[in-house]
Design a protein around this motif. Sequence first.
Motif, PDB file in Angstrom:
ATOM      1  N   TYR A  61      30.566  28.437   6.007  1.00 22.25           N
ATOM      2  CA  TYR A  61      29.270  28.925   6.480  1.00 22.25           C
ATOM      3  C   TYR A  61      29.403  30.194   7.315  1.00 22.25           C
ATOM      4  O   TYR A  61      28.481  31.004   7.356  1.00 22.25           O
ATOM      5  N   ILE A  62      30.519  30.354   7.983  1.00 26.58           N
ATOM      6  CA  ILE A  62      30.775  31.582   8.745  1.00 26.58           C
ATOM      7  C   ILE A  62      32.028  32.216   8.164  1.00 26.58           C
ATOM      8  O   ILE A  62      33.132  31.714   8.333  1.00 26.58           O
ATOM      9  N   LYS A  63      31.851  33.335   7.467  1.00 23.19           N
ATOM     10  CA  LYS A  63      32.958  33.957   6.744  1.00 23.19           C
ATOM     11  C   LYS A  63      33.414  35.277   7.355  1.00 23.19           C
ATOM     12  O   LYS A  63      34.445  35.809   6.963  1.00 23.19           O
ATOM     13  N   HIS A  64      32.635  35.819   8.296  1.00 29.65           N
ATOM     14  CA  HIS A  64      32.950  37.127   8.857  1.00 29.65           C
ATOM     15  C   HIS A  64      33.156  36.988  10.360  1.00 29.65           C
ATOM     16  O   HIS A  64      32.278  36.482  11.076  1.00 29.65           O
ATOM     17  N   TYR A  65      34.319  37.426  10.826  1.00 29.05           N
ATOM     18  CA  TYR A  65      34.658  37.305  12.248  1.00 29.05           C
ATOM     19  C   TYR A  65      35.050  38.679  12.786  1.00 29.05           C
ATOM     20  O   TYR A  65      35.877  39.374  12.184  1.00 29.05           O
ATOM     21  N   SER A  66      34.431  39.065  13.906  1.00 24.15           N
ATOM     22  CA  SER A  66      34.690  40.370  14.500  1.00 24.15           C
ATOM     23  C   SER A  66      35.023  40.213  15.972  1.00 24.15           C
ATOM     24  O   SER A  66      34.357  39.447  16.693  1.00 24.15           O
ATOM     25  N   ALA A  67      36.038  40.932  16.421  1.00 23.14           N
ATOM     26  CA  ALA A  67      36.371  40.976  17.842  1.00 23.14           C
ATOM     27  C   ALA A  67      35.596  42.116  18.497  1.00 23.14           C
ATOM     28  O   ALA A  67      35.064  43.012  17.827  1.00 23.14           O
ATOM     29  N   GLN A  68      35.545  42.120  19.806  1.00 23.66           N
ATOM     30  CA  GLN A  68      34.746  43.096  20.554  1.00 23.66           C
ATOM     31  C   GLN A  68      35.444  44.447  20.579  1.00 23.66           C
ATOM     32  O   GLN A  68      36.677  44.539  20.678  1.00 23.66           O
ATOM     33  N   ASN A  69      34.651  45.523  20.479  1.00 25.68           N
ATOM     34  CA  ASN A  69      35.186  46.878  20.591  1.00 25.68           C
ATOM     35  C   ASN A  69      35.534  47.190  22.043  1.00 25.68           C
ATOM     36  O   ASN A  69      34.950  46.634  22.980  1.00 25.68           O
ATOM     37  N   GLY A  70      36.492  48.094  22.213  1.00 26.56           N
ATOM     38  CA  GLY A  70      36.794  48.583  23.554  1.00 26.56           C
ATOM     39  C   GLY A  70      35.722  49.557  24.028  1.00 26.56           C
ATOM     40  O   GLY A  70      35.068  50.225  23.216  1.00 26.56           O
ATOM     41  N   HIS A  71      35.507  49.650  25.340  1.00 22.34           N
ATOM     42  CA  HIS A  71      34.518  50.554  25.903  1.00 22.34           C
ATOM     43  C   HIS A  71      35.126  51.938  26.124  1.00 22.34           C
ATOM     44  O   HIS A  71      36.329  52.073  26.341  1.00 22.34           O
ATOM     45  N   SER A  72      34.285  52.947  26.080  1.00 22.53           N
ATOM     46  CA  SER A  72      34.761  54.312  26.325  1.00 22.53           C
ATOM     47  C   SER A  72      35.125  54.495  27.789  1.00 22.53           C
ATOM     48  O   SER A  72      34.639  53.776  28.675  1.00 22.53           O
ATOM     49  N   GLY A  73      35.998  55.477  28.038  1.00 17.04           N
ATOM     50  CA  GLY A  73      36.387  55.775  29.410  1.00 17.04           C
ATOM     51  C   GLY A  73      35.260  56.476  30.172  1.00 17.04           C
ATOM     52  O   GLY A  73      34.211  56.800  29.605  1.00 17.04           O
ATOM     53  N   MET A  74      35.493  56.704  31.454  1.00 16.11           N
ATOM     54  CA  MET A  74      34.503  57.351  32.315  1.00 16.11           C
ATOM     55  C   MET A  74      35.193  58.367  33.206  1.00 16.11           C
ATOM     56  O   MET A  74      36.425  58.465  33.221  1.00 16.11           O
ATOM     57  N   GLY A  75      34.378  59.103  33.939  1.00 17.94           N
ATOM     58  CA  GLY A  75      34.933  60.046  34.892  1.00 17.94           C
ATOM     59  C   GLY A  75      35.627  59.337  36.041  1.00 17.94           C
ATOM     60  O   GLY A  75      35.661  58.101  36.115  1.00 17.94           O
ATOM     61  N   GLN A  76      36.180  60.125  36.931  1.00 15.43           N
ATOM     62  CA  GLN A  76      36.922  59.614  38.087  1.00 15.43           C
ATOM     63  C   GLN A  76      38.109  58.753  37.657  1.00 15.43           C
ATOM     64  O   GLN A  76      38.501  57.801  38.325  1.00 15.43           O
ATOM     65  N   GLN A  77      38.657  59.103  36.507  1.00 15.49           N
ATOM     66  CA  GLN A  77      39.839  58.431  35.962  1.00 15.49           C
ATOM     67  C   GLN A  77      39.620  56.934  35.719  1.00 15.49           C
ATOM     68  O   GLN A  77      40.554  56.136  35.807  1.00 15.49           O
ATOM     69  N   LYS A  78      38.400  56.562  35.400  1.00 19.44           N
ATOM     70  CA  LYS A  78      38.101  55.149  35.151  1.00 19.44           C
ATOM     71  C   LYS A  78      38.277  54.835  33.666  1.00 19.44           C
ATOM     72  O   LYS A  78      37.677  55.487  32.819  1.00 19.44           O
TER      73      LYS A  78
END
Length: 357
Positions: A61-78
Amino acid sequence: MQFVDEAPIRVEAGRGGNGVVSFRREKYIPFGGPNGGDGGDGGSIYLIADRNVNTLVDFRYIKHYSAQNGHSGMGQQKSGCAGEDLVIRVPVGTKITDVDADEVLGDLTEHGQTLLVAQGGRHGLGNIHFKSSKNRTPRQCTSGEDGDDRNLLLELIVLADVGLLGMPNAGKSSLISAVSAARPKVANYPFTTLYPNLGVVRVSPESSFVIADIPGLIEGASEGAGLGIQFLKHLSRTGLLLHVVDIVPEDASDPAQNIVIIQKELEKYSDELLDKERWLVLNKIDLLPEDEARALCERIVSDIKWQGPVYQVSAAQRQGTLKLVQDIAYALERNRKVDDEEEPMRASVPVDEDFDF
């Protein structure tokens, strides 16, 4: 519960987050320089064997599984947050194959065993990594990488020490009912057994083994006739096969010829399965007078020139099943000792004489 032993699924690991271009901008600090952070790694996908999961039915019944994408970086070296990993629970005994590459990725045979099936994408780099004495204001960054994307085939292969095979109505289900607590459907018509059954045989408080029953085989099974051929893979992990034979078939067929038919189907299916240790269990001896049953069993063994162990039993009456179970326990213990390069001792397998086989 519906028994499902194969399931195709698609897994997509998370994409890595992008790095960013950013510069430090504060009052009284001119030329602050680059401070763009990195993205986060994409989430990976793992399969974990769980003894509490018994079938692959949920994957229909559930054939497609996806993991979460990474988030983009930010300023201040975050740096961006990494994507969460996805853990998928499967039954113990599941084999995982990459369909596109035709490659076996792994075999989960123990509770808690884990397999990485899709690696998350690597994060992108922010512009802080590109600064140098010659490039004080870098305006380049990198994008995150895609995660693995795979089409998988999950195959559940039951884990058992002993496997039963034979023609339909040979009495395999009756035998597993007689020696274990398993209660498969038993009826007087072909293909009563539609999917594998497992039973735990308790020889004593310290000794037990698992026995598996699969649907009966018929002539032409290797070409798709009947049901049993698709379940023969469940016998591939067993250490011992019991070839159960009805000595008085209702269709008046020759029991010796029925044995030969099964052997030919095994040969067509897999040389490895054919070469496994196999014992002959001549069943339903209670349907004939003792002398007549003994003579018939001797004739069957002589006709096929059987060289291995032979047992005469009545699963329905539990006649001869105690000795069969004792000898199986000893053989399994002997094989374990051989694997450990130790000399087997028959007395090492305690038997509970009060147990009702």
